[in-house]
Design an enzyme around this catalytic site. Structure first.
Site, PDB file in Angstrom:
ATOM      1  N   SER A 102      -5.795   4.533   8.087  1.00  0.00           N
ATOM      2  CA  SER A 102      -6.340   3.313   7.507  1.00  0.00           C
ATOM      3  C   SER A 102      -7.837   3.144   7.786  1.00  0.00           C
ATOM      4  O   SER A 102      -8.644   3.956   7.362  1.00  0.00           O
ATOM      5  CB  SER A 102      -5.544   2.109   8.025  1.00  0.00           C
ATOM      6  OG  SER A 102      -5.869   0.934   7.337  1.00  0.00           O
ATOM      7  N   ASP A 243      -7.856   3.894   3.343  1.00  0.00           N
ATOM      8  CA  ASP A 243      -6.689   4.261   2.530  1.00  0.00           C
ATOM      9  C   ASP A 243      -6.438   3.295   1.381  1.00  0.00           C
ATOM     10  O   ASP A 243      -5.451   3.426   0.664  1.00  0.00           O
ATOM     11  CB  ASP A 243      -5.437   4.408   3.397  1.00  0.00           C
ATOM     12  CG  ASP A 243      -4.907   3.076   3.919  1.00  0.00           C
ATOM     13  OD1 ASP A 243      -5.722   2.156   4.113  1.00  0.00           O
ATOM     14  OD2 ASP A 243      -3.688   2.961   4.135  1.00  0.00           O
TER      15      ASP A 243
END
EC number: 5.4.2.10
Length: 445
Positions: A102, A243
């Site tokens: 992430s 992401d």
């Protein structure tokens, strides 16, 4: 319920080369996951990743583990996390896997799983996978080994899906948008979607080299975006994380617009169109200003634990369709089953066009309380939250706020850090109290 050893609030995450993000462990994880998923009738798994250099290595060993359990894998290449949720459903795969950490730096990576419905897998499945990790890896017979294939048009499918969430009756013609893709998974997809919808796009953070993901860019550092919005005289700036499951905005004056403001804009727009179902789900980190602003509109608001999976669980429990974290995770169940930065951005742009208003003016009716968030890195396994020093500091701070604010102190579910959040009416007091508690945490860790 038994405590999980490896899975956190967003899958398994860590520094590449350190347990558990090692080739050996990920191989075993693939096998263990394959064993569990095979029991549920799985035979095809979609695997996507962001732009980290380690993604290629982890992708290979993950597939080897799945294949040894008899499961086939379908690779998409670099693609946003919400695209995997979407593709898992539309391609009738039994599960989806994303290789990403992430918003973390490039040297971290992680694995998260999606169910056949496109949602994060439940705790029970994660625990079953962990149980298999303790067993000896036994490979299936050669004739039953899993295979590998690739989806060449995965990005095109997701682009078409995202555009389909935007009304055909409106256009982004005349809007100048600066996008910062964090050198991550959205670097090709987001600019193309906005251009195809009519916007003039200035793209930054779109030169991934495997090691520059989230580096001085994206949602974790919007300074370049703010500067570029002002320099380009743009209408709006949009920053994604590595992401693509979260998003933060910048208005034409260079001011940050966070997840609380974004969800307010979307909820109000849905209400005005008569499309709002129920209310809004937030988290313990959601600003009190959001709650009060929604209350003035007559929109119900409830809080849940921090983490998009908990937001989604509460949305499914209540039947509500909108939920978000102030970090920029926005879940719109009318469109996707997980946080989707691109779709959330399109909904805000739609509100701008529908109301003929700037992003700055759309935010005028939500007054956020001053809030200070401090992250403290832990250097040992000792939990400072049980320290009498920290407990005392929190009590002192609560007395100072005198019921006119909130204190939240918790351990991150994805990183080895303690987060200290203080919120109140006076900015100086909020900052002082947050630093006071943070100093107590540092002294106790």
């Amino acid at each position: 319920m038994k405590k999980k050893r490896y899975f956190g609030t967003d899958g398994i995450r860590g520094k590449v080369g350190d347990n558990p993000i090692t080739p050996e462990f990920i191989l075993k994880l693939g096998w263990a996951a394959g064993k569990v998923l095979a029991r549920h009738g799985s035979n095809k798994i979609i695997i996507g990743k962001d732009t980290r250099i380690s993604g290629y290595m982890l992708e290979s060993v993950l597939h080897a583990g799945l294949a040894s359990a008899g499961l086939s894998a379908v690779f998409t290449g670099p693609i946003p996390t919400p695209a995997i949720a979407y593709l898992t459903k539309t391609l009738r795969a039994e599960a989806g896997i994303v290789i990403s950490a992430s918003h973390n730096p490039f040297y971290d990576n992680g694995i998260k799983f999606f169910s056949i419905e496109g949602t994060k897998i439940p705790d029970a499945i994660e625990q079953a996978i962990e149980a298999e990790l303790g067993k000896k890896l036994i490979c299936v017979a050669s004739a039953k080994l899993g295979r590998i294939s690739r989806i060449d048009d995965a990005a095109k499918r997701y682009i078409a899906f995202c555009k389909g969430t935007f009304s055909e009756s409106i256009s982004l013609n005349g809007l100048k948008v600066v996008v910062d893709c964090a050198n991550g998974a959205t670097y090709q997809i987001a600019p193309n979607i906005l251009r195809e919808l009519g916007a003039k796009v200035v793209a930054i953070g779109c030169q991934p080299d495997g090691m520059n993901i989230n580096k001085d860019c994206g949602t974790t550092d919007i300074r370049k975006l703010q500067h570029r919005v002002l320099a380009e005289n743009a209408n709006i700036g949009i920053a994604y994380d590595g992401d693509g499951d979260r998003m933060i905005m910048v208005d034409h004056l260079g001011y940050k617009v966070d997840g609380d403001q974004i969800i307010y804009i979307i909820a109000r727009d849905k209400m005005q169109q008569g499309k709002l179902v129920g209310g809004v789900v937030g988290t313990l980190m959601s600003n009190m200003g959001l709650e009060l602003s929604l209350k003035r509109l007559g929109i119900p608001f409830i809080r849940t634990s921090v983490g998009d999976r908990y937001v989604l669980n509460k949305m499914q429990e209540t039947g509500w369709r909108i939920g978000a974290e102030n970090s920029g995770h926005v879940i719109l169940l009318d469109h996707n089953t997980t946080g989707d930065g691109i779709i959330a951005g399109l909904q805000v742009l739609s509100a701008m066009v529908n109301n003929s208003m700037t992003l700055h003016n759309l935010c005028r009716d939500i007054q956020l309380f001053p809030q200070k968030l401090i992250n403290i890195c832990l250097t040992s396994k000792y939990n400072p939250l049980i320290s009498t020093t920290v407990i005392h500091a929190c009590k002192v701070a609560e007395q100072e706020l005198a019921k006119h604010g909130r204190i939240l102190i918790r351990k991150s579910g994805t990183e080895n850090i303690i987060r200290v959040m203080v919120e109140g009416k006076d900015e100086n007091q909020v900052t002082d109290l947050a630093n006071y508690i943070a100093d107590a945490v540092k002294a106790s860790s």
